[in-house]
Design a protein around this motif. Sequence first.
Motif, PDB file in Angstrom:
ATOM      1  N   GLY A   1      23.734 -26.105  16.342  1.00 52.19           N
ATOM      2  CA  GLY A   1      24.167 -25.064  15.414  1.00 52.19           C
ATOM      3  C   GLY A   1      25.437 -24.382  15.865  1.00 52.19           C
ATOM      4  N   TYR A   2      25.535 -24.070  17.154  1.00 58.09           N
ATOM      5  CA  TYR A   2      26.762 -23.480  17.684  1.00 58.09           C
ATOM      6  C   TYR A   2      27.948 -24.438  17.515  1.00 58.09           C
ATOM      7  CZ  TYR A   2      24.171 -19.691  19.980  1.00 58.09           C
ATOM      8  OH  TYR A   2      23.404 -18.579  20.246  1.00 58.09           O
ATOM      9  N   ALA A   3      27.717 -25.722  17.777  1.00 60.97           N
ATOM     10  CA  ALA A   3      28.784 -26.703  17.621  1.00 60.97           C
ATOM     11  C   ALA A   3      29.258 -26.776  16.172  1.00 60.97           C
ATOM     12  CB  ALA A   3      28.306 -28.074  18.088  1.00 60.97           C
ATOM     13  N   THR A   4      28.318 -26.613  15.235  1.00 60.28           N
ATOM     14  CA  THR A   4      28.683 -26.607  13.818  1.00 60.28           C
ATOM     15  C   THR A   4      29.561 -25.407  13.492  1.00 60.28           C
ATOM     16  OG1 THR A   4      26.617 -27.731  13.236  1.00 60.28           O
ATOM     17  CG2 THR A   4      27.771 -26.578  11.477  1.00 60.28           C
ATOM     18  N   LEU A   5      29.192 -24.235  13.989  1.00 65.23           N
ATOM     19  CA  LEU A   5      29.991 -23.035  13.726  1.00 65.23           C
ATOM     20  C   LEU A   5      31.389 -23.140  14.338  1.00 65.23           C
ATOM     21  CD1 LEU A   5      27.372 -20.180  14.297  1.00 65.23           C
ATOM     22  CD2 LEU A   5      28.114 -21.183  12.138  1.00 65.23           C
ATOM     23  N   ALA A   6      31.485 -23.774  15.498  1.00 64.34           N
ATOM     24  CA  ALA A   6      32.779 -23.871  16.188  1.00 64.34           C
ATOM     25  C   ALA A   6      33.599 -25.072  15.737  1.00 64.34           C
ATOM     26  CB  ALA A   6      32.543 -23.968  17.697  1.00 64.34           C
ATOM     27  N   LEU A   7      33.009 -25.945  14.903  1.00 62.11           N
ATOM     28  CA  LEU A   7      33.695 -27.183  14.517  1.00 62.11           C
ATOM     29  C   LEU A   7      35.052 -26.956  13.858  1.00 62.11           C
ATOM     30  CD1 LEU A   7      33.519 -30.273  14.363  1.00 62.11           C
ATOM     31  CD2 LEU A   7      32.305 -30.018  12.180  1.00 62.11           C
ATOM     32  N   PRO A   8      35.205 -26.018  12.918  1.00 59.25           N
ATOM     33  CA  PRO A   8      36.535 -25.842  12.298  1.00 59.25           C
ATOM     34  C   PRO A   8      37.629 -25.505  13.308  1.00 59.25           C
ATOM     35  CG  PRO A   8      34.848 -24.671  11.059  1.00 59.25           C
ATOM     36  CD  PRO A   8      34.210 -25.111  12.334  1.00 59.25           C
ATOM     37  N   TYR A   9      37.301 -24.679  14.292  1.00 54.50           N
ATOM     38  CA  TYR A   9      38.299 -24.237  15.260  1.00 54.50           C
ATOM     39  C   TYR A   9      38.587 -25.330  16.301  1.00 54.50           C
ATOM     40  CZ  TYR A   9      36.436 -20.039  13.119  1.00 54.50           C
ATOM     41  OH  TYR A   9      35.995 -19.107  12.212  1.00 54.50           O
ATOM     42  N   MET A  10      37.539 -25.979  16.780  1.00 55.56           N
ATOM     43  CA  MET A  10      37.721 -27.043  17.753  1.00 55.56           C
ATOM     44  C   MET A  10      38.495 -28.218  17.153  1.00 55.56           C
ATOM     45  SD  MET A  10      37.236 -28.197  20.846  1.00 55.56           S
ATOM     46  CE  MET A  10      35.879 -27.345  21.663  1.00 55.56           C
ATOM     47  N   TYR A  11      38.136 -28.610  15.925  1.00 54.55           N
ATOM     48  CA  TYR A  11      38.801 -29.763  15.314  1.00 54.55           C
ATOM     49  C   TYR A  11      40.271 -29.476  15.063  1.00 54.55           C
ATOM     50  CZ  TYR A  11      40.009 -33.541  12.168  1.00 54.55           C
ATOM     51  OH  TYR A  11      40.632 -34.630  11.607  1.00 54.55           O
TER      52      TYR A  11
END
Length: 258
Positions: free
Chosen positions: A135-145
Motif C-alpha cells: 500500500g505504501y508503495a502504491t501511494l509513493a508510485l507517482p513520485y518514485m516513477y
Amino acid sequence: MTRFAAWAAIISGCLYFLMPMIGMTEFSLSMRRGVYSLDAYRVVMADPQFQATFAYSLIMALLTIVFGVLLVVPTAYWVQLKMPRMRPVVEFVTLLPLVIPAIVVVFGYIRLYNTSGWLPLTGSVTGTNLLLMFGYATLALPYMYRAVDTGLRSIDVATLTEAAQSLGAGWFRIMATLILPNVLSAVLSGAFLTLAIVIGEFTMAALLDRPAFGPYMQILGANRAYEPAALAVIAFAITWACMGLIQMVSRLSKHKRA
C-alpha cells in the motif's frame, strides 16, 4: 509596480505557510507556564510507544523504498528502451494513486486479501506488514516513477545499453552497474519522498491495525495538548529534512555532471 506586486505575493505566501507553523511551535514550547521549554519534546521522545511506532514506520519506509526501486527502475527503463509508445499508458497507471483515495485502496486490499480470500495476507502479522508495504508503495508510485523517469530521460539509455551488450554484459549487469548508478540521484529523490509519505501516512496503517507513526500521532492528538504539537513539529522537521536532502542530492548530481 509589477516587481512590488511579485514580492508582496511571495511574502504573503510565506506568511500564510509560516505563521501556523510558528504558532504551533510556540505552543509546543509552552508546556511549562511562563517560560519556553522543551518539556513536551522530552515527554514525546521518552515515550516507548513513540520510539516503537517511529522505528516501525522507518523500517517500513526502507522496505517500501527497496521494493519501489526494484519495481520502478526496471519498468521505466524497459518502457523507455523497448516500449516508448506505452509511456502514456504507464504514466496514466502511475497517476491513479493520486486520484483514488487511500481508504478505497486499503478497503480493496482488505476485501481481496482477507482470511477468506484467495491469498489470506491479513491472517498473519507478516502478511499484514507485507500488505501495508504494498500500500505504501502504491501511494509513493507517482513520485518514485516520475523521479526515475526524469533521470532516465537525462541519459542516452539506448546507446549505453548497446555499448554494454557489445561488451558482453547481461541485463542484470546492465541494470546494476550501468543504469542504476546513472539515475542514482533520481532514485534518492524518490526515496526521500517515499520516506516522507510513509512517516506521515495514517489511513492504511490505521485500517490494517499496524503500530505505525501516523496512527500514534492521531491517538496522541486526541488525548494530550502540548505533546501533539511537539510531535507535529517533529514530523514537519522530518519532511523538510527529506526535501532538503532531495535538493542537496540534485545539486551534487549537477556538479558531478558538470
